[in-house]
Enzyme design. Structure first.
Site, PDB file in Angstrom:
ATOM      1  N   GLU A  16      48.246  42.041  32.695  1.00 30.65           N
ATOM      2  CA  GLU A  16      46.875  42.561  32.695  1.00 30.65           C
ATOM      3  C   GLU A  16      46.356  42.765  34.116  1.00 30.65           C
ATOM      4  OE1 GLU A  16      45.497  43.839  30.301  1.00 30.65           O
ATOM      5  OE2 GLU A  16      46.533  42.995  28.572  1.00 30.65           O
ATOM      6  N   TYR A  99      37.488  41.483  30.098  1.00 29.87           N
ATOM      7  CA  TYR A  99      38.599  42.137  29.417  1.00 29.87           C
ATOM      8  C   TYR A  99      39.867  41.271  29.451  1.00 29.87           C
ATOM      9  CZ  TYR A  99      42.681  44.886  28.694  1.00 29.87           C
ATOM     10  OH  TYR A  99      43.902  45.268  28.252  1.00 29.87           O
ATOM     11  N   ASP A 117      38.168  47.717  26.813  1.00 30.06           N
ATOM     12  CA  ASP A 117      38.646  48.422  28.005  1.00 30.06           C
ATOM     13  C   ASP A 117      38.263  49.898  27.869  1.00 30.06           C
ATOM     14  OD1 ASP A 117      40.392  49.431  26.128  1.00 30.06           O
ATOM     15  OD2 ASP A 117      42.192  49.163  27.358  1.00 30.06           O
TER      16      ASP A 117
END
Ligand code: SF4
Length: 331
Positions: A16, A99, A117
């Site tokens: 991520e 997120y 997102d």
């Protein structure tokens, strides 16, 4: 993609962070390299910062690499190498926003927390016809609330992955596949010809220009480089000595260099054309000036260090500088 279906919070977090502001094709080799070099978080925590920056080189937005390293050290020291397992605790980690915390919490720990997102925002804005700008604090909350209402509480990880994939593959920014889309009967954007307009963006970030004039100063065996410090772009990366100007340096190179080096004992061998690179809201204008010092051996410059040319490849440079040094056959 190797992180699909991943349950290990360390690998989810790694992917991520790498994929923030980075395309999948660009981020994938970095993810694999980090995973191979640091298979567990302890290895990353114990790595030298220069080594981490070197591995990150070319990916840009280097604060991510610094935060990655700092967070790895924090988890290793304060959490016995184990990731916190709730959204709220994850959010306290450096470099982990809503997120990323939602992604780790739902994918690794099955927490009922919706991810929001760019893909999710696009799908929600189009299906529900949300015409308020998505980049204001208030509407971010509204999108998060809606996403949370829609989540499948029994399968939060599957739901999160599905809506992100749907936004990436079907409801794409350009030419969404509306004919094949299961929502095409109810989608407000499709039925009111609003696809181009949604999601709506309000803030237009002002672009600032920065002019970086780099000096290539070297002997046969050594070169002058410096480490960037301060809270600025490329912090902790290396660069050539640099004169930053508020306007393009079109002439008067010798004067500017003499002032910067506090000496006139040099000649300018050449200077490159300007090369521009966009970095989010900044436009960086690079120029390279080759400087021949009369006496390199006894010269010193505050903040800079002389390093052996043969060890130059060990240092992490911003991409454009790296390419320039490569062009000069210095690696
Ligand atoms: S109909 Fe088109 S715009 Fe609407 S959700 Fe489906 S792909 Fe997106």
């Amino acid at each position: 993609m190797p992180w699909k279906g991943e349950k290990n919070p360390y690998y989810i977090w790694l992917s991520e962070i790498i994929l923030q502001q980075t395309r999948v094709e660009q981020g994938l080799p970095y993810f694999l390299r980090f995973k191979k070099k640091y298979p567990i978080i302890k290895h990353l925590a114990n790595a030298k910062e220069d080594e981490v920056m070197k591995l990150w080189q070319g990916l840009g937005y280097y604060s991510r690499a610094r935060n990655l390293h700092e967070t790895a050290k924090n988890i290793n020291q304060n959490f016995k190498g184990k990731f916190p397992n709730t959204f709220d605790e994850l959010k306290k980690l450096k470099g982990v926003g809503d997120y990323t915390a939602a992604a780790i919490a739902s994918f690794a720990f099955g927490e009922n927390k919706a991810v929001v997102d760019g893909n999710v925002i696009r799908v929600l804005a189009r299906v529900f016809g949300i015409e308020t700008a998505f980049d204001t604090t208030e509407s971010k909350k509204r999108f998060a609330q809606l996403a949370q209402e829609l989540i499948d509480k029994k399968k939060p990880a599957t739901y999160n992955q599905a809506i992100m994939d749907f936004g990436g593959v079907v409801c794409s920014p350009k030419n969404p596949k509306c004919d094949e889309c299961p929502f095409n009967k109810i989608c407000v954007a499709k039925n009111h010809e609003l696809i181009e307009q949604l999601p709506y963006r309000e803030k237009r970030t002002k672009i600032t220009n920065r002019y970086c004039n780099y000096l290539l100063i070297k002997s046969d065996k050594e070169i002058l480089i410096q480490k960037r410090t301060g809270n600025d772009i490329w912090k902790n990366l290396y660069e050539l000595p640099m004169i930053e100007t508020t306007k393009p340096l079109k002439k008067g190179f010798a004067e500017a260099v003499a002032k910067y080096l506090s000496t006139k004992q040099f000649s300018i061998e050449s200077h490159s054309k300007e090369i521009a690179q966009m970095l989010s809201h900044r436009k960086i204008h690079f120029r390279f000036i080759e400087v021949e010092l009369k006496d390199f051996k006894s010269f010193s410059l505050q903040g800079a260090q002389k390093v052996k040319l043969k060890s130059l490849a060990k240092f992490a440079f911003p991409k454009t500088l790296h390419l320039y040094l490569e062009q000069k056959s210095l690696f």
